[in-house]
Scaffold this motif. Structure first.
Motif, mmCIF file in Angstrom:
data_model
loop_
_atom_site.group_PDB
_atom_site.id
_atom_site.type_symbol
_atom_site.label_atom_id
_atom_site.label_comp_id
_atom_site.label_asym_id
_atom_site.label_seq_id
_atom_site.Cartn_x
_atom_site.Cartn_y
_atom_site.Cartn_z
ATOM 1 N N ILE A 194 0.851 -1.163 0.031
ATOM 2 C CA ILE A 194 -0.045 -0.097 0.028
ATOM 3 C C ILE A 194 0.631 1.206 -0.005
ATOM 4 C CG2 ILE A 194 -0.164 0.005 2.414
ATOM 5 C CD1 ILE A 194 -3.096 0.974 -0.098
ATOM 6 N N ARG A 195 2.000 1.225 0.772
ATOM 7 C CA ARG A 195 3.047 2.444 0.588
ATOM 8 C C ARG A 195 3.454 2.537 -0.732
ATOM 9 N NH1 ARG A 195 6.537 0.146 5.208
ATOM 10 N NH2 ARG A 195 5.490 -1.594 4.304
ATOM 11 N N ALA A 196 3.850 1.646 -1.411
ATOM 12 C CA ALA A 196 4.228 1.789 -2.500
ATOM 13 C C ALA A 196 3.321 2.254 -3.594
ATOM 14 C CB ALA A 196 5.256 0.607 -3.251
ATOM 15 N N PHE A 197 2.030 2.082 -3.477
ATOM 16 C CA PHE A 197 0.990 2.241 -4.223
ATOM 17 C C PHE A 197 0.810 3.574 -4.078
ATOM 18 C CE2 PHE A 197 -3.462 3.047 -4.705
ATOM 19 C CZ PHE A 197 -3.668 2.471 -6.072
ATOM 20 N N HIS A 198 0.637 4.109 -2.801
ATOM 21 C CA HIS A 198 0.309 5.605 -2.326
ATOM 22 C C HIS A 198 1.399 6.478 -3.139
ATOM 23 C CE1 HIS A 198 -3.036 5.429 0.696
ATOM 24 N NE2 HIS A 198 -3.045 4.468 -0.174
ATOM 25 N N ASP A 199 2.935 6.077 -2.925
ATOM 26 C CA ASP A 199 3.904 6.689 -3.502
ATOM 27 C C ASP A 199 3.559 6.990 -5.118
ATOM 28 O OD1 ASP A 199 5.224 6.996 -1.016
ATOM 29 O OD2 ASP A 199 6.529 5.558 -1.468
ATOM 30 N N GLN A 200 3.165 6.090 -5.797
ATOM 31 C CA GLN A 200 3.013 6.125 -6.884
ATOM 32 C C GLN A 200 1.733 7.198 -7.489
ATOM 33 O OE1 GLN A 200 4.633 5.187 -9.649
ATOM 34 N NE2 GLN A 200 6.327 4.509 -8.111
ATOM 35 N N VAL A 201 0.742 6.998 -6.788
ATOM 36 C CA VAL A 201 -0.511 7.831 -6.963
ATOM 37 C C VAL A 201 0.094 9.425 -6.658
ATOM 38 C CG1 VAL A 201 -2.684 8.548 -5.667
ATOM 39 C CG2 VAL A 201 -1.953 6.114 -6.140
ATOM 40 N N LEU A 202 0.811 9.837 -5.585
ATOM 41 C CA LEU A 202 1.258 10.986 -5.483
ATOM 42 C C LEU A 202 2.288 11.510 -6.179
ATOM 43 C CD1 LEU A 202 0.840 11.031 -1.609
ATOM 44 C CD2 LEU A 202 -1.027 11.738 -3.186
#
Length: 64
Positions: free
Chosen positions: A28-36
């Motif tokens: 989830i952290r890597a996903f959120h990094d990509q989103v932002l």
């Protein structure tokens, strides 16, 4: 306000796609990094970017 909700729904849809594609390797952290990471952009570009990220994560998972 409508654009905010549409973006939220798109992010949820892409997250579900990523969770399904990556299974236990979903971070989830890597996903959120990509989103932002790249700031605001058209939704079509955003979805393409995250689809590419999902594919890259699958490739990494296959190598390990």
């Amino acid at each position: 306000m409508v654009s905010y909700k549409i973006g939220e729904l798109k992010i949820r849809t892409i997250r579900q796609k990523a969770e399904k594609a990556l299974g236990t390797r979903f971070d989830i952290r890597a996903f959120h990094d990509q989103v932002l990471k790249d700031g605001p952009m058209p939704l079509a570009n955003f979805e393409n970017k995250l689809d590419s990220w999902i594919k890259s994560q699958q490739t990494i998972a296959k190598k390990n």
